[in-house]
Write a protein that holds these residues in place. Structure first.
Motif, PDB file in Angstrom:
ATOM      1  N   SER A 200       0.829  -1.213   0.000  1.00 52.10           N
ATOM      2  CA  SER A 200       0.000   0.000   0.000  1.00 52.10           C
ATOM      3  C   SER A 200       0.859   1.256   0.000  1.00 52.10           C
ATOM      4  N   LEU A 201       1.997   1.176   0.678  1.00 55.63           N
ATOM      5  CA  LEU A 201       2.897   2.326   0.735  1.00 55.63           C
ATOM      6  C   LEU A 201       3.574   2.544  -0.615  1.00 55.63           C
ATOM      7  N   LEU A 202       4.085   1.466  -1.198  1.00 58.93           N
ATOM      8  CA  LEU A 202       4.814   1.583  -2.459  1.00 58.93           C
ATOM      9  C   LEU A 202       3.894   1.944  -3.619  1.00 58.93           C
ATOM     10  N   SER A 203       2.592   1.632  -3.496  1.00 59.42           N
ATOM     11  CA  SER A 203       1.627   1.991  -4.542  1.00 59.42           C
ATOM     12  C   SER A 203       0.976   3.345  -4.285  1.00 59.42           C
ATOM     13  N   ASN A 204       1.431   4.024  -3.214  1.00 62.78           N
ATOM     14  CA  ASN A 204       0.907   5.345  -2.847  1.00 62.78           C
ATOM     15  C   ASN A 204      -0.555   5.327  -2.439  1.00 62.78           C
ATOM     16  N   THR A 205      -1.033   4.158  -1.998  1.00 62.23           N
ATOM     17  CA  THR A 205      -2.370   4.102  -1.408  1.00 62.23           C
ATOM     18  C   THR A 205      -2.397   4.882  -0.102  1.00 62.23           C
ATOM     19  N   VAL A 206      -1.293   4.812   0.628  1.00 62.29           N
ATOM     20  CA  VAL A 206      -1.108   5.624   1.824  1.00 62.29           C
ATOM     21  C   VAL A 206       0.222   6.345   1.697  1.00 62.29           C
ATOM     22  N   GLY A 207       0.340   7.478   2.372  1.00 62.85           N
ATOM     23  CA  GLY A 207       1.570   8.266   2.297  1.00 62.85           C
ATOM     24  C   GLY A 207       2.544   7.969   3.406  1.00 62.85           C
ATOM     25  N   ILE A 208       2.075   7.274   4.439  1.00 62.56           N
ATOM     26  CA  ILE A 208       2.933   6.888   5.555  1.00 62.56           C
ATOM     27  C   ILE A 208       2.389   5.576   6.102  1.00 62.56           C
ATOM     28  N   ALA A 209       3.275   4.735   6.596  1.00 61.63           N
ATOM     29  CA  ALA A 209       2.845   3.436   7.093  1.00 61.63           C
ATOM     30  C   ALA A 209       3.617   3.093   8.358  1.00 61.63           C
ATOM     31  N   VAL A 210       3.019   2.224   9.151  1.00 61.49           N
ATOM     32  CA  VAL A 210       3.655   1.777  10.390  1.00 61.49           C
ATOM     33  C   VAL A 210       3.519   0.265  10.485  1.00 61.49           C
ATOM     34  N   SER A 211       4.610  -0.384  10.842  1.00 55.62           N
ATOM     35  CA  SER A 211       4.603  -1.831  11.045  1.00 55.62           C
ATOM     36  C   SER A 211       5.921  -2.200  11.726  1.00 55.62           C
ATOM     37  N   GLY A 212       6.150  -3.500  11.922  1.00 56.09           N
ATOM     38  CA  GLY A 212       7.413  -3.939  12.478  1.00 56.09           C
ATOM     39  C   GLY A 212       8.563  -3.607  11.542  1.00 56.09           C
ATOM     40  N   TYR A 213       9.728  -3.329  12.104  1.00 52.21           N
ATOM     41  CA  TYR A 213      10.883  -2.934  11.305  1.00 52.21           C
ATOM     42  C   TYR A 213      11.156  -3.912  10.176  1.00 52.21           C
ATOM     43  N   ASN A 214      11.010  -5.210  10.455  1.00 51.50           N
ATOM     44  CA  ASN A 214      11.378  -6.210   9.462  1.00 51.50           C
ATOM     45  C   ASN A 214      10.443  -6.251   8.270  1.00 51.50           C
ATOM     46  N   ASP A 215       9.221  -5.741   8.431  1.00 47.19           N
ATOM     47  CA  ASP A 215       8.315  -5.667   7.290  1.00 47.19           C
ATOM     48  C   ASP A 215       8.839  -4.697   6.235  1.00 47.19           C
ATOM     49  N   PHE A 216       9.679  -3.749   6.660  1.00 49.42           N
ATOM     50  CA  PHE A 216      10.199  -2.725   5.763  1.00 49.42           C
ATOM     51  C   PHE A 216      11.718  -2.820   5.567  1.00 49.42           C
ATOM     52  N   ARG A 217      12.362  -3.739   6.271  1.00 45.63           N
ATOM     53  CA  ARG A 217      13.825  -3.741   6.352  1.00 45.63           C
ATOM     54  C   ARG A 217      14.503  -3.691   4.992  1.00 45.63           C
ATOM     55  N   ASP A 218      14.134  -4.595   4.086  1.00 51.93           N
ATOM     56  CA  ASP A 218      14.803  -4.654   2.788  1.00 51.93           C
ATOM     57  C   ASP A 218      14.605  -3.361   2.000  1.00 51.93           C
ATOM     58  N   GLN A 219      13.385  -2.803   2.083  1.00 53.49           N
ATOM     59  CA  GLN A 219      13.094  -1.573   1.349  1.00 53.49           C
ATOM     60  C   GLN A 219      13.797  -0.365   1.965  1.00 53.49           C
ATOM     61  N   ILE A 220      13.968  -0.388   3.285  1.00 52.61           N
ATOM     62  CA  ILE A 220      14.739   0.676   3.945  1.00 52.61           C
ATOM     63  C   ILE A 220      16.189   0.616   3.499  1.00 52.61           C
ATOM     64  N   GLU A 221      16.751  -0.600   3.526  1.00 53.16           N
ATOM     65  CA  GLU A 221      18.164  -0.762   3.185  1.00 53.16           C
ATOM     66  C   GLU A 221      18.427  -0.469   1.714  1.00 53.16           C
ATOM     67  N   SER A 222      17.428  -0.707   0.850  1.00 59.08           N
ATOM     68  CA  SER A 222      17.600  -0.421  -0.577  1.00 59.08           C
ATOM     69  C   SER A 222      17.330   1.046  -0.911  1.00 59.08           C
ATOM     70  N   GLY A 223      16.764   1.780   0.048  1.00 56.00           N
ATOM     71  CA  GLY A 223      16.479   3.193  -0.164  1.00 56.00           C
ATOM     72  C   GLY A 223      15.136   3.480  -0.797  1.00 56.00           C
ATOM     73  N   ASN A 224      14.303   2.457  -0.966  1.00 56.97           N
ATOM     74  CA  ASN A 224      12.980   2.676  -1.561  1.00 56.97           C
ATOM     75  C   ASN A 224      11.997   3.325  -0.591  1.00 56.97           C
ATOM     76  N   VAL A 225      12.203   3.122   0.699  1.00 53.69           N
ATOM     77  CA  VAL A 225      11.411   3.809   1.714  1.00 53.69           C
ATOM     78  C   VAL A 225      12.359   4.399   2.748  1.00 53.69           C
ATOM     79  N   ARG A 226      11.858   5.368   3.488  1.00 53.88           N
ATOM     80  CA  ARG A 226      12.687   6.072   4.469  1.00 53.88           C
ATOM     81  C   ARG A 226      12.029   5.972   5.844  1.00 53.88           C
ATOM     82  N   ALA A 227      12.777   5.529   6.820  1.00 59.32           N
ATOM     83  CA  ALA A 227      12.260   5.411   8.180  1.00 59.32           C
ATOM     84  C   ALA A 227      12.352   6.753   8.886  1.00 59.32           C
ATOM     85  N   LEU A 228      11.237   7.151   9.541  1.00 58.68           N
ATOM     86  CA  LEU A 228      11.211   8.434  10.243  1.00 58.68           C
ATOM     87  C   LEU A 228      11.469   8.297  11.736  1.00 58.68           C
TER      88      LEU A 228
END
Length: 326
Positions: A200-228
């Motif tokens: 939902s985040l990557l498709s811009n259904t939502v502009g911000i998302a919250v979940s466990g770190y590991n749900d986003f880990r690979d995308q954070i490390e690749s730079g596709n999403v940014r942790a706030l």
């Protein structure tokens, strides 16, 4: 409260019944003691935190020969309470355990579930996980203050997360409370697992998302999403993101992970399951999983875990009431 639920509970119940029918069939096979064959129920869709715990456990159990055959079954829906209800249907079945955690306590409260974790057999609390708020790479929110400013101006901004009443929902409500937004009025969009939250985040259904770190880990490390910001009482080793507390917000609810078994199993079978997870958490494979997933070990078994569950259920229910989410 403006809420969107991504799956119909009736459809989920059908999926759960089919999945559990498979568990029953497995349990009726010859040589079906827990050392021979163990089913791990992940009460959420594939790709989320519970699924990750189940599959990391499966690998650790297999690699060290603790269990001859470990399988994972996903039973998603309603903050884990569909999986919980199906676990009760397996009364006396000593070859099944279910992953549980903070999310399920919230699901029990917000769904007013007739079945609670007090109706299960507590096996072990394994580790703690941490929530993180993330935005897409091209988001205008460069930091948490940017988002908070936009959120105050428009409290209807959609926030994607897991099940209603779960920890994603709670920490969103806690942050809202901290910035003088009514937690009961936030536009929280619930998905059935961390994988769907990320989509939902990557498709811009939502502009911000919250979940466990590991749900986003690979995308954070690749730079596709940014942790706030990360919800943790202290900085977390391996997570290069400030905590809410460091940023001046009192949001630090921790997401723990554990295992429970169906009601009605014998004391001997319960002890066998405790021994299995005790051996598992002593393996090199599990140590690697802890480090890779940025978990914090918090191993507690049996009655001590049962006492923790009772206290924790009351605490989470109280938080939800304070935020007016139940």
């Amino acid at each position: 409260m403006q809420i969107t639920v991504k799956r119909a509970l009736g459809a989920l119940a059908v999926v759960a019944v089919v999945a559990v029918a498979g568990i029953d069939a497995a349990g009726s096979a010859s040589g079906s003691d827990a050392r021979a064959k163990l089913t791990l129920i992940a009460p959420a869709a594939a790709g989320g935190g519970w699924d990750l715990v189940a599959r990391e456990s499966q690998q650790a159990l297999r690699s060290d020969g603790i269990v001859n055959n470990a399988q994972v079954v996903n039973v998603p829906g309603a903050g884990g309470t569909i999986g919980l209800s199906q676990l009760e249907n397996l009364t006396g079945q000593s070859t099944t355990v279910m992953v549980t955690g903070t999310v399920m306590l919230g699901g029990i409260a917000i769904n007013d579930s007739d079945i609670t974790l007090q109706d299960t057999v507590p096996i072990a609390k394994m580790a703690e996980d941490f929530e993180v708020f993330v935005v897409p790479r091209d988001s205008p929110y460069q930091n948490l203050e940017d988002f908070v400013a936009a959120w105050r101006a428009n409290p209807g901004l959609p926030i994607g997360g897991g099940s209603l009443g779960g920890i994603d929902h709670i920490v969103s409500g806690q942050l809202a409370q901290q910035v003088d937004i009514d937690p009961a009025a936030i536009n929280y969009i619930a998905f059935s697992g961390g994988g769907e939250v990320l989509t939902s985040l990557l498709s811009n259904t939502v502009g911000i998302a919250v979940s466990g770190y590991n749900d986003f880990r690979d995308q954070i490390e690749s730079g596709n999403v940014r942790a706030l910001a990360v919800a943790a009482p202290d900085p977390v080793d391996g997570i290069d993101t400030p905590t809410f507390k460091e940023l001046g917000y009192d949001v630090d609810l921790v997401n723990w992970r554990g295992f429970v078994a169906p009601p009605g199993i014998s004391d001997t079978d319960r002890q066998t399951l405790i021994e299995i997870v005790t051996e598992m958490q002593e393996t090199e494979q599990w140590d690697t999983a802890i480090e890779r997933n940025r978990w914090k070990p918090s191993f507690v078994t049996g009655d001590d875990f049962g006492e923790f569950l009772e206290v924790e259920q009351n605490r989470i229910t109280d938080i939800l009431r304070e935020l007016r989410l139940v």
